[in-house]
Design an enzyme around this catalytic site. Structure first.
Site, PDB file in Angstrom:
ATOM      1  N   ILE A   1     -12.264  -6.687  -1.120  1.00  0.00           N
ATOM      2  CA  ILE A   1     -11.515  -6.746   0.297  1.00  0.00           C
ATOM      3  C   ILE A   1     -10.259  -7.120  -0.104  1.00  0.00           C
ATOM      4  CG2 ILE A   1     -11.605  -8.063   2.492  1.00  0.00           C
ATOM      5  CD1 ILE A   1     -14.403  -8.950   1.946  1.00  0.00           C
TER       6      ILE A   1
ATOM      7  N   THR B   1      -3.973   1.440   1.627  1.00  0.00           N
ATOM      8  CA  THR B   1      -2.663   1.953   1.509  1.00  0.00           C
ATOM      9  C   THR B   1      -2.668   3.028   0.327  1.00  0.00           C
ATOM     10  OG1 THR B   1      -2.010  -0.363   1.175  1.00  0.00           O
ATOM     11  CG2 THR B   1      -0.480   1.145   0.137  1.00  0.00           C
TER      12      THR B   1
ATOM     13  N   GLU C   1     -13.228   6.177   1.921  1.00  0.00           N
ATOM     14  CA  GLU C   1     -12.818   4.444   1.659  1.00  0.00           C
ATOM     15  C   GLU C   1     -14.380   3.979   1.657  1.00  0.00           C
ATOM     16  OE1 GLU C   1     -10.686   2.646   4.520  1.00  0.00           O
ATOM     17  OE2 GLU C   1     -10.440   0.940   3.544  1.00  0.00           O
TER      18      GLU C   1
HETATM   19  N1  DCP Z   1     -17.734  -5.556   4.725  1.00  0.00           N
HETATM   20  C1  DCP Z   1     -18.763  -6.022   4.743  1.00  0.00           C
HETATM   21  N2  DCP Z   1     -19.767  -5.286   4.213  1.00  0.00           N
HETATM   22  C2  DCP Z   1     -19.398  -3.895   3.733  1.00  0.00           C
HETATM   23  C3  DCP Z   1     -18.405  -3.387   4.022  1.00  0.00           C
HETATM   24  C4  DCP Z   1     -17.248  -4.256   4.462  1.00  0.00           C
HETATM   25  O1  DCP Z   1     -18.875  -7.215   4.701  1.00  0.00           O
HETATM   26  N3  DCP Z   1     -20.515  -3.163   3.364  1.00  0.00           N
HETATM   27  C5  DCP Z   1     -16.402  -6.191   5.260  1.00  0.00           C
HETATM   28  C6  DCP Z   1     -15.283  -6.947   4.212  1.00  0.00           C
HETATM   29  C7  DCP Z   1     -14.179  -6.860   5.179  1.00  0.00           C
HETATM   30  C8  DCP Z   1     -14.137  -5.464   6.061  1.00  0.00           C
HETATM   31  O2  DCP Z   1     -15.626  -5.296   6.037  1.00  0.00           O
HETATM   32  O3  DCP Z   1     -13.975  -8.186   6.034  1.00  0.00           O
HETATM   33  C9  DCP Z   1     -13.493  -4.560   5.638  1.00  0.00           C
HETATM   34  O4  DCP Z   1     -13.912  -4.248   4.309  1.00  0.00           O
HETATM   35  P1  DCP Z   1     -13.075  -3.760   3.317  1.00  0.00           P
HETATM   36  O5  DCP Z   1     -12.588  -4.408   1.858  1.00  0.00           O
HETATM   37  O6  DCP Z   1     -14.058  -2.500   2.924  1.00  0.00           O
HETATM   38  O7  DCP Z   1     -11.779  -3.004   3.807  1.00  0.00           O
HETATM   39  P2  DCP Z   1     -10.422  -3.866   3.715  1.00  0.00           P
HETATM   40  O8  DCP Z   1      -9.567  -3.069   4.812  1.00  0.00           O
HETATM   41  O9  DCP Z   1     -10.479  -5.159   3.282  1.00  0.00           O
HETATM   42  O10 DCP Z   1      -9.572  -2.872   2.414  1.00  0.00           O
HETATM   43  P3  DCP Z   1      -8.405  -3.071   1.669  1.00  0.00           P
HETATM   44  O11 DCP Z   1      -7.627  -4.340   2.241  1.00  0.00           O
HETATM   45  O12 DCP Z   1      -8.790  -2.765   0.442  1.00  0.00           O
HETATM   46  O13 DCP Z   1      -7.574  -1.679   2.289  1.00  0.00           O
END
Ligand code: DCP
Length: 230
Positions: A29, A35, A103
Site C-alpha cells: 500500500i 503513479t 493494478e
Molecule cells: N486492500 C486490501 N485488500 C486487498 C487489496 C487492497 O485491504 N486485497 C486495501 C489496502 C489499501 C486499499 O485497499 O488500503 C488500496 O490498496 P492498494 O495498495 O492496492 O492501492 P493504493 O492506492 O494504496 O496503491 P498505491 O499507493 O501503490 O498507488
C-alpha cells in the site's frame, strides 16, 4: 524451473511473443502503483485497469474498505470477497489493446492481504477457508493468467510516509507494522517464492525512488516492461 525470477528487465525480451500480454503491477500500500499506471496510460498499446477502490468504498451504499479497517474480524470476509469479485471482473473485461496492465490481481489479494488478515488473527479460520475455496474455484474455472508481474518494491517506512501524506480517510489508523507484515508477504511471494507459485515472470523496480527518478527508470525500461509492445 517452470517460473523464473527475472531481476533484470532486459531478460523479459526472452519471453515468447504473444498476441496479447497481461501485466499486473504489485507492491505494498502506498508504493506508487497508481503513479506507475498513470505513466503507462499514455501508451497507445496499453489498457490500464486501475484498482476498483471506488467500488469498494460504495457497495450498495456501504464503504466496505472503511468497515474492514474499523473492525477487521467482522468485515474482512465481506470486504475480501468483494475485492475478489471486482478483481476477477478486472481480469475479464474484454481486451482491445495488446497489453493489459492490471493494478494488483486475484493473486495479491489471496497471497498478501487475505493471508495477512488470517495470520494476524483478524480473519477467523472458517472465513479464510471459504475464501480459499472461492480462490481455488477461480483458478480452476477462470482465466486469470499473468505474463508478467512488475513488483514495485519499497521500504515499508517509505510507504508509511506516503500513506500519511496522501491521507486517505479509511487508512488513517493503518500502523507501520501492518505495512511491514504486508511487505514481508510480498517479499515471500515475489522474491523468495516461498509458499505460493508465482503466476508469471517478475520484474523488480526500486519504488523507494522519488517520482522524478522513478519516471526516469520507467522511461528507460518502458519497452522492456511492455515486451516490445510500445
Ligand atoms: N486492500 C486490501 N485488500 C486487498 C487489496 C487492497 O485491504 N486485497 C486495501 C489496502 C489499501 C486499499 O485497499 O488500503 C488500496 O490498496 P492498494 O495498495 O492496492 O492501492 P493504493 O492506492 O494504496 O496503491 P498505491 O499507493 O501503490 O498507488
Amino acid at each position: 524451473p517452470e517460473f523464473t525470477l527475472f531481476t533484470q528487465p532486459k531478460d523479459i525480451c526472452k519471453l515468447p511473443k504473444q498476441e496479447t500480454f497481461t501485466v499486473a503491477v504489485e507492491g505494498n500500500i502506498g508504493c506508487g502503483k497508481s503513479t506507475f499506471l498513470e505513466y503507462f496510460k499514455s501508451s497507445n498499446n496499453v489498457e490500464v485497469r486501475s484498482e476498483p477502490v471506488d467500488l469498494w468504498k460504495n457497495v450498495g451504499g456501504w464503504n466496505s474498505l472503511e468497515l474492514m479497517y474499523k473492525d477487521a474480524k467482522r468485515w474482512s470476509l465481506a470486504f475480501q470477497s468483494y475485492v475478489q469479485l471486482t478483481m476477477l471482473q478486472q481480469h475479464h473485461k474484454p481486451q482491445v489493446k495488446p497489453v493489459k496492465m492490471l493494478e494488483r490481481s486475484v493473486f495479491s489479494a489471496r497471497f498478501c492481504f487475505v493471508e495477512n488478515l488470517y495470520r494476524s488473527g483478524c480473519m477467523p479460520a472458517v472465513d479464510h477457508a471459504i475464501l480459499e475455496e472461492w480462490y481455488q474455484w477461480i483458478l480452476a474455472n477462470q482465466t486469470v493468467q499473468l505474463d508478467l508481474i512488475v513488483y514495485l518494491r519499497a521500504d515499508p517506512c517509505t510507504c508509511y510516509e506516503r500513506l500519511k501524506k496522501r491521507n486517505r480517510q479509511e487508512e488513517t489508523g493503518v500502523p507501520l507494522d501492518y505495512l511491514e507484515a504486508l511487505h514481508q508477504l510480498h517479499e515471500d511471494w515475489l522474491i523468495h517464492q516461498r509458499l505460493f507459485k508465482v503466476p508469471g515472470h517478475v520484474v523488480v523496480l526500486d519504488a523507494n525512488k522519488n517520482l522524478v527518478e522513478l519516471q526516469k527508470e520507467m522511461e528507460e525500461k518502458r519497452q522492456e516492461i511492455l515486451c516490445g509492445y510500445f
